[in-house]
Structure formats: C-alpha cells, structure tokens
Design an enzyme around this catalytic site. Sequence first.
Site, short mmCIF file in Angstrom:
data_model
loop_
_atom_site.label_atom_id
_atom_site.label_comp_id
_atom_site.label_asym_id
_atom_site.label_seq_id
_atom_site.Cartn_x
_atom_site.Cartn_y
_atom_site.Cartn_z
N HIS A 9 15.98 35.52 -57.23
CA HIS A 9 16.93 34.87 -58.13
C HIS A 9 16.86 33.36 -57.95
CE1 HIS A 9 20.16 33.34 -55.44
NE2 HIS A 9 19.80 34.32 -54.64
N CYS A 10 17.40 32.65 -58.92
CA CYS A 10 17.63 31.21 -58.79
C CYS A 10 19.05 30.97 -59.33
CB CYS A 10 16.57 30.39 -59.54
SG CYS A 10 16.36 30.82 -61.28
N GLU A 11 19.33 29.82 -59.86
CA GLU A 11 20.70 29.56 -60.31
C GLU A 11 21.11 30.47 -61.47
OE1 GLU A 11 23.63 25.86 -61.67
OE2 GLU A 11 21.47 25.51 -61.41
N TYR A 64 22.39 33.30 -59.39
CA TYR A 64 23.46 33.09 -58.41
C TYR A 64 24.79 32.77 -59.08
CZ TYR A 64 26.07 31.25 -54.43
OH TYR A 64 27.04 31.03 -53.46
N SER A 69 18.52 32.63 -62.88
CA SER A 69 17.39 33.57 -63.00
C SER A 69 16.70 33.39 -64.34
CB SER A 69 17.85 35.02 -62.81
OG SER A 69 18.15 35.28 -61.46
#
Length: 265
Positions: free
Chosen positions: A170-172, A212, A174
């Site tokens: 994931h990232c901030e 996230y 996704s």
Amino acid sequence: MLPKQLFQDDGECFQMIGGMEPFGIESTKPKAGNIRSSAANVSFTKCHQADSVKSTSAVDKHNKPCRDLMTAVNKLTLNNDLIADCSRTYSLPTVAGKHQDLNSISPQTLSDLIDGRYKNVINSYRIIDCRYPYEFEGGHIEGAENRYSHASILELLQQPTTEKQILVFHCEFSSERGPKMMRFLRSKDRELNKENDPALNYPEVYLLDEGYKSFFNEKSTYCDPISYKPMIHSEHSSDLRHFRAKSKSWTTGEKRQHARRSIRL
C-alpha cells in the site's frame, strides 16, 4: 479460445503466463467488460519454436519452463482464483479496486488478517508500506515495513520465504507508489525464478484498497502512532522533492533497461 497468432510470429512463439507484471513485452490492460482474473493480468514472453504449443516432441531441461508456463496459463484460464504460481487459490477475499491487474483487499480484511482470523489458511504475512519515510514515521499500520525504493524490494526478494506467506502492499491512496512497487516485485520475482517457472518467491500478493488514508479512517487503532501524515505536507516540502527526484531516477533506469531488452528481442 485463445487466438492462434498469439503463439507464432516469425519463427518464435509468444508464451503466456499469469502474473501482474509483463516480462519480455508488455500486455494490454483488460477491458472493463472482461471477467476479472484473481491471478491478475496475463503477460507474454518469447520462447523457442521447439516449445510451441503444437509440438508433441520431448523438450530438454532448457525448454521446460516454457512448457510449464503453458500448463500454468491453462490452469489460470480454467480457475480465476488461483494464485500466480497456480499452486493454490487465494486466501483472502478481494474487492474490485481501481487496478484491474492487482488483487485488492479492504481495510476490514487487513484488520482481520492482523487479528489472526486467517491463520488457518496462511502461515505469515508482511505489510509493505511504500510511502516515503516521513509519512511512515508520521503513522503506519502496526508491523508494517517501510519499503519505498526498488533496492528495498530487491532486498525483500533475497530474504527467506515460507509456504503460504502473503504480502500486502500500500501507499497513501494505493494509487501510484504501492501498485508500482507491487508490479516491480512481480516482475523481478519472475526474472529470479525464470528457470523454474511458474514458481515464485511471493506468489500471493495483495494491494490495500484506497491505501493508508482509508485504513486510518476506518481502523486507526491498528496504526502506530495513531496518526496520519500526508505526502504533501508543509513541514516536508524538501523531503518530498528529495524522494520524488529519487523516484524519477529509478523510473528512468527501468525505462532504459526495458529499451535495451526490447532491442535484444
């Protein structure tokens, strides 16, 4: 039925394999009307004519991967729920995310995973947070690993793995960084195991849907610290420029490698 021209072109054949990242040449993104495969996109790579699907003669050990790839893609065609090495079905329930070639899970499923509600179907899991370090330090999912660079993903591929171990990227949101790193891992995993296709170090990987931010909004008690620092933050403008410049240099390097590989093909 698969089109005949898929397998023959100027004395060579295009061999199919289920995966998330093309190797050899790039595949096209499936249309919205198509059935979504849990094993992700089908990609293509070239192999010798001796491994053509029409061939019935025995092949030596150097041609075995191509034959095994056809077995794999046949399985994936018949069963959309198989993981990328065709060894078993996916362990977690997925949702229809914005990236059709990736398997996405909801924040609820991830929190259930952390709570051990899937311990009867998986042995272990690792959460891969692809945000920049200042974002990670400002709040992350408990137990997550901060891997935002290509080098850190390559390092991950060199580490020992266990059966039924899954990864969740994931990232901030996704939207960009997480999906790109997830595809990068699959591409390098294929290269690393090219002599043993369709075997993979990490055949079962997922993307946290909406990233996230969504997880924090729904499951903040699973975060450490219980905080959320966005990528664009007034106190980290110089950090953002630094990491964005690094990201561009990685992308440029990958494009050059791809260009050289295309010329060789």
